[in-house]
Design an enzyme around this catalytic site. Structure first.
Site, PDB file in Angstrom:
ATOM      1  N   LYS A  22      24.490  -6.789 -37.970  1.00 44.28           N
ATOM      2  CA  LYS A  22      23.525  -7.244 -38.990  1.00 44.28           C
ATOM      3  C   LYS A  22      22.330  -6.297 -39.042  1.00 44.28           C
ATOM      4  CE  LYS A  22      20.284 -10.594 -38.089  1.00 44.28           C
ATOM      5  NZ  LYS A  22      18.951 -10.156 -38.530  1.00 44.28           N
ATOM      6  N   ASN A  23      21.794  -5.975 -37.865  1.00 50.08           N
ATOM      7  CA  ASN A  23      20.566  -5.186 -37.847  1.00 50.08           C
ATOM      8  C   ASN A  23      20.796  -3.711 -38.177  1.00 50.08           C
ATOM      9  OD1 ASN A  23      19.228  -7.494 -37.263  1.00 50.08           O
ATOM     10  ND2 ASN A  23      18.769  -7.010 -35.121  1.00 50.08           N
ATOM     11  N   ARG A  94      12.836 -11.251 -43.753  1.00 50.23           N
ATOM     12  CA  ARG A  94      11.821 -10.251 -43.450  1.00 50.23           C
ATOM     13  C   ARG A  94      12.331  -8.826 -43.603  1.00 50.23           C
ATOM     14  NH1 ARG A  94       7.432 -11.452 -41.044  1.00 50.23           N
ATOM     15  NH2 ARG A  94       7.408  -9.334 -40.274  1.00 50.23           N
ATOM     16  N   CYS A 118       6.734 -16.242 -39.190  1.00 46.47           N
ATOM     17  CA  CYS A 118       8.035 -16.903 -39.154  1.00 46.47           C
ATOM     18  C   CYS A 118       8.134 -17.684 -37.858  1.00 46.47           C
ATOM     19  CB  CYS A 118       9.171 -15.905 -39.303  1.00 46.47           C
ATOM     20  SG  CYS A 118       9.390 -14.885 -37.868  1.00 46.47           S
ATOM     21  N   ARG A 123       4.409 -11.598 -36.744  1.00 48.76           N
ATOM     22  CA  ARG A 123       5.175 -10.424 -37.188  1.00 48.76           C
ATOM     23  C   ARG A 123       4.484  -9.584 -38.273  1.00 48.76           C
ATOM     24  NH1 ARG A 123      11.475 -11.989 -37.298  1.00 48.76           N
ATOM     25  NH2 ARG A 123      11.741  -9.773 -36.994  1.00 48.76           N
ATOM     26  N   PRO A 124       3.410  -8.879 -37.894  1.00 52.59           N
ATOM     27  CA  PRO A 124       2.704  -8.037 -38.870  1.00 52.59           C
ATOM     28  C   PRO A 124       3.507  -6.797 -39.266  1.00 52.59           C
ATOM     29  CG  PRO A 124       1.771  -7.757 -36.678  1.00 52.59           C
ATOM     30  CD  PRO A 124       2.822  -8.817 -36.562  1.00 52.59           C
ATOM     31  N   ASP A 126       1.671  -3.823 -39.878  1.00 55.80           N
ATOM     32  CA  ASP A 126       0.639  -2.790 -39.828  1.00 55.80           C
ATOM     33  C   ASP A 126       1.182  -1.409 -39.434  1.00 55.80           C
ATOM     34  OD1 ASP A 126       1.065  -4.225 -37.365  1.00 55.80           O
ATOM     35  OD2 ASP A 126      -0.569  -3.079 -36.483  1.00 55.80           O
ATOM     36  N   LEU A 127       2.178  -1.376 -38.543  1.00 54.88           N
ATOM     37  CA  LEU A 127       2.697  -0.078 -38.095  1.00 54.88           C
ATOM     38  C   LEU A 127       3.490   0.614 -39.212  1.00 54.88           C
ATOM     39  CD1 LEU A 127       3.839  -1.161 -34.512  1.00 54.88           C
ATOM     40  CD2 LEU A 127       1.780   0.114 -35.121  1.00 54.88           C
ATOM     41  N   ASP A 306      16.658 -10.664 -28.757  1.00 59.64           N
ATOM     42  CA  ASP A 306      17.611 -11.480 -29.527  1.00 59.64           C
ATOM     43  C   ASP A 306      18.615 -12.201 -28.632  1.00 59.64           C
ATOM     44  OD1 ASP A 306      16.395 -10.798 -31.862  1.00 59.64           O
ATOM     45  OD2 ASP A 306      17.884  -9.322 -32.489  1.00 59.64           O
ATOM     46  N   VAL A 328       8.413  -9.291 -26.291  1.00 61.40           N
ATOM     47  CA  VAL A 328       8.502  -8.618 -27.601  1.00 61.40           C
ATOM     48  C   VAL A 328       7.872  -9.458 -28.712  1.00 61.40           C
ATOM     49  CG1 VAL A 328      10.061  -7.583 -29.297  1.00 61.40           C
ATOM     50  CG2 VAL A 328      10.549  -7.347 -26.855  1.00 61.40           C
ATOM     51  N   ARG A 398      22.822 -16.870 -41.303  1.00 61.00           N
ATOM     52  CA  ARG A 398      22.126 -15.637 -41.701  1.00 61.00           C
ATOM     53  C   ARG A 398      22.638 -14.449 -40.890  1.00 61.00           C
ATOM     54  NH1 ARG A 398      16.391 -15.645 -40.420  1.00 61.00           N
ATOM     55  NH2 ARG A 398      16.950 -13.486 -40.710  1.00 61.00           N
TER      56      ARG A 398
HETATM   57  C1  UD1 Z   1      14.149  -6.097 -35.373  1.00 57.42           C
HETATM   58  C2  UD1 Z   1      15.402  -6.929 -35.493  1.00 57.42           C
HETATM   59  C3  UD1 Z   1      15.239  -8.242 -34.723  1.00 57.42           C
HETATM   60  C4  UD1 Z   1      14.839  -7.947 -33.281  1.00 57.42           C
HETATM   61  C5  UD1 Z   1      13.631  -7.030 -33.221  1.00 57.42           C
HETATM   62  C6  UD1 Z   1      13.269  -6.585 -31.820  1.00 57.42           C
HETATM   63  C7  UD1 Z   1      16.255  -6.286 -37.666  1.00 57.42           C
HETATM   64  C8  UD1 Z   1      16.553  -6.673 -39.059  1.00 57.42           C
HETATM   65  N1  UD1 Z   1      15.641  -7.198 -36.899  1.00 57.42           N
HETATM   66  O1  UD1 Z   1      13.093  -6.836 -35.986  1.00 57.42           O
HETATM   67  O2  UD1 Z   1      16.491  -8.914 -34.747  1.00 57.42           O
HETATM   68  O3  UD1 Z   1      14.507  -9.163 -32.647  1.00 57.42           O
HETATM   69  O4  UD1 Z   1      13.882  -5.837 -33.990  1.00 57.42           O
HETATM   70  O5  UD1 Z   1      14.348  -5.974 -31.205  1.00 57.42           O
HETATM   71  O6  UD1 Z   1      16.587  -5.205 -37.219  1.00 57.42           O
HETATM   72  N2  UD1 Z   1       5.040  -5.371 -34.729  1.00 57.42           N
HETATM   73  C9  UD1 Z   1       3.716  -5.142 -35.020  1.00 57.42           C
HETATM   74  N3  UD1 Z   1       3.421  -4.414 -36.149  1.00 57.42           N
HETATM   75  C10 UD1 Z   1       4.390  -3.916 -36.960  1.00 57.42           C
HETATM   76  C11 UD1 Z   1       5.742  -4.144 -36.640  1.00 57.42           C
HETATM   77  C12 UD1 Z   1       6.047  -4.888 -35.508  1.00 57.42           C
HETATM   78  O7  UD1 Z   1       2.822  -5.585 -34.309  1.00 57.42           O
HETATM   79  O8  UD1 Z   1       4.071  -3.262 -37.964  1.00 57.42           O
HETATM   80  C13 UD1 Z   1       5.381  -6.182 -33.531  1.00 57.42           C
HETATM   81  C14 UD1 Z   1       6.107  -7.481 -33.912  1.00 57.42           C
HETATM   82  O9  UD1 Z   1       5.198  -8.495 -34.275  1.00 57.42           O
HETATM   83  C15 UD1 Z   1       6.854  -7.801 -32.635  1.00 57.42           C
HETATM   84  C16 UD1 Z   1       7.195  -6.404 -32.090  1.00 57.42           C
HETATM   85  O10 UD1 Z   1       6.324  -5.487 -32.753  1.00 57.42           O
HETATM   86  O11 UD1 Z   1       6.013  -8.473 -31.737  1.00 57.42           O
HETATM   87  C17 UD1 Z   1       8.636  -5.987 -32.319  1.00 57.42           C
HETATM   88  O12 UD1 Z   1       8.932  -6.030 -33.676  1.00 57.42           O
HETATM   89  P1  UD1 Z   1       9.956  -5.039 -34.371  1.00 57.42           P
HETATM   90  O13 UD1 Z   1      10.577  -4.137 -33.355  1.00 57.42           O
HETATM   91  O14 UD1 Z   1       9.288  -4.417 -35.532  1.00 57.42           O
HETATM   92  O15 UD1 Z   1      11.076  -6.041 -34.888  1.00 57.42           O
HETATM   93  P2  UD1 Z   1      11.706  -6.106 -36.328  1.00 57.42           P
HETATM   94  O16 UD1 Z   1      11.997  -4.741 -36.825  1.00 57.42           O
HETATM   95  O17 UD1 Z   1      10.934  -7.034 -37.185  1.00 57.42           O
END
Ligand code: UD1
Length: 418
Positions: A22-23, A94, A118, A123-124, A126-127, A306, A328, A398
């Protein structure tokens, strides 16, 4: 509303084939927006999230043919003109935010609703935005939307404060046409990042270092369609490994990449579960007693967040006390309340869960609060006395393709009812 009805099941036995990831498939589909011509994506899992992504990409101008029997998607993206993603679709998933990088690269503008919080935290993004603006995009955030515009994108060095999977993918896609070289430092190293980079490179991109924490993207002039097979879903594989262990079964899990499963294999072995890596796949043989272990979720190659909820189901029936630390996501213990209703002894302290193993769980009515929480309830229900009724199973659909059918084929007493 559909529900899953699960009765205590015998030890699971047989062979199960894991679907495409999926990812991986979600970012790969959004990456298709970058190329001219047709791409064929192979081993596409039949998931609700892929349906949402299909709707979103069609809205943006892609034409898509999905052959569910062959598990193939043919996608043609010659006419991408729409740059705004509808709220109804983004709010459902998302990963829709991953169209922003490709749109910015291809048509130099994008308008996407800000994904809200969620079930597992705020889950921001910003990055992601920091990366786009380092490439020269102007970012405007108002009325719940993010807009990004750029006359041209220019390569830059981008350091991620956290190795975010989504931010690494979105920035990598935004940078494929940027002038010069982009370097993403402290990049995520998940297998899905490598899969995406392989797809983009097959389309004509010049990306090096995916799978390490420093990814270098040399801008190119154009990308074209290609054919690509999605990697197997390591979280689905891990979920079946736990299903084998918790039911004291003996199952062979096919279509897996053992390397991607190292942290899960290591923890199962620590629990005294027998895990045998064979040419055909991974065989899991559950033992009578499961040993308690401590787990800390981390970015890859650490223990995947996950798998935290599914593994907690196993630990809830282990001998002794286990501690699970979630690093995480800020709020990923929604399954705990439901597991406790089934008799699990779990205490939450901040980001830690302290699990005192019990030797009996009892089925009742529970709710799947999110995708992986739902998987954990199914696993516990397989070994619980009496009947478990799981509602809100759309969360499970999903991200797991035909989970109840695959489990039933292994001997599980599981039925989906309307
Ligand atoms: C992806 C996976 C999800 C998995 C996660 C972590 C997909 C579709 N989803 O989610 O199944 O649980 O990786 O392995 O691939 N964060 C920030 N700012 C940002 C982006 C992220 O602070 O701009 C934080 C998030 O809030 C979270 C952490 O970074 O606490 C990890 O998030 P991230 O690795 O981005 O996960 P996703 O890509 O959303």
């Amino acid at each position: 509303m559909a529900k899953l009805i699960i009765k205590k099941s015998p030890p699971l036995k047989g062979t199960v084939k894991i679907s495409g990831s999926k990812n991986s498939v979600l970012p790969i589909l959004t990456a298709s927006l970058l190329g001219q011509g047709k791409s064929k994506i192979l081993d596409v899992p039949d998931l609700k999230d892929v349906v949402i992504m299909q709707d979103l990409l069609q809205h943006l101008g892609a034409s898509i043919k999905w052959d569910k029997v062959k598990k193939e998607i043919e996608i043609e993206t010659d006419n991408i003109k729409e740059y705004e993603a509808p709220y109804e679709l983004v709010s459902k998933m998302r990963a829709s935010f991953l169209v922003m990088g490709p749109l910015l690269a291809r048509i130099k503008k994008a308008k996407i609703p800000l994904p809200g919080g969620c079930a597992i935290g705020s889950r921001p993004v910003d990055l992601h935005l920091k990366g786009f603006s380092a490439l020269g995009a102007e970012i405007i955030q108002e009325n719940g939307y993010v807009e990004a515009y750029a006359d041209k994108l220019v390569g830059n060095k981008i350091y991620l404060d956290f190795p975010s999977v989504g931010a690494t993918e979105n920035i990598m896609m935004a940078a494929v046409y940027a002038e010069g070289t982009t370097i993403i430092e402290n990049a995520a190293v998940e297998p899905e990042i490598v899969d995406l980079a392989n797809y983009l490179n097959a389309m004509g991109a010049d990306i090096r270092g995916a799978g390490t924490d420093s990814i270098k993207i040399n801008g190119v002039k154009n990308l074209t369609g290609t054919s690509h097979c999605v990697i197997p879903d390591r979280i689905e594989a891990g979920t079946f490994m736990v299903a084998g262990a918790i039911t004291r079964g003996d199952i062979l899990i096919e279509n897996v990449v053992s390397d991607h499963l190292k942290p899960i294999i290591a923890k199962l072995k620590e629990c005294r579960v027998e895990v045998i890596e064979t040419d055909k796949g991974i065989r899991v043989c559950g033992k009578d007693s499961i040993k308690s272990v401590d787990i800390k979720t981390l970015p890859y190659p650490g223990f995947p967040t996950d798998m935290q909820a599914p593994f907690m189901s196993l630990l809830s029936m282990a001998e002794g006390t286990s501690v699970v630390i979630e690093t995480v996501f800020e709020n990923r213990f929604m399954h705990v309340g439901e597991l406790k209703r089934m008799g699990a002894k779990i205490k939450i302290e901040g980001r830690s869960a302290i699990i005192d193993g019990v030797n009996k769980l009892t089925g009742t009515q529970v709710r799947a609060t999110d995708l992986r929480a739902g998987a954990s309830l199914i696993l516990s229900a397989l070994v619980a006395d009496k009947t478990t009724e799981i509602s809100d199973i759309y969360h499970i659909e999903r991200g797991y393709s035909e989970l109840e059918k695959k489990l039933a084929a292994l001997g599980a007493n599981i039925e989906k009812v309307k």
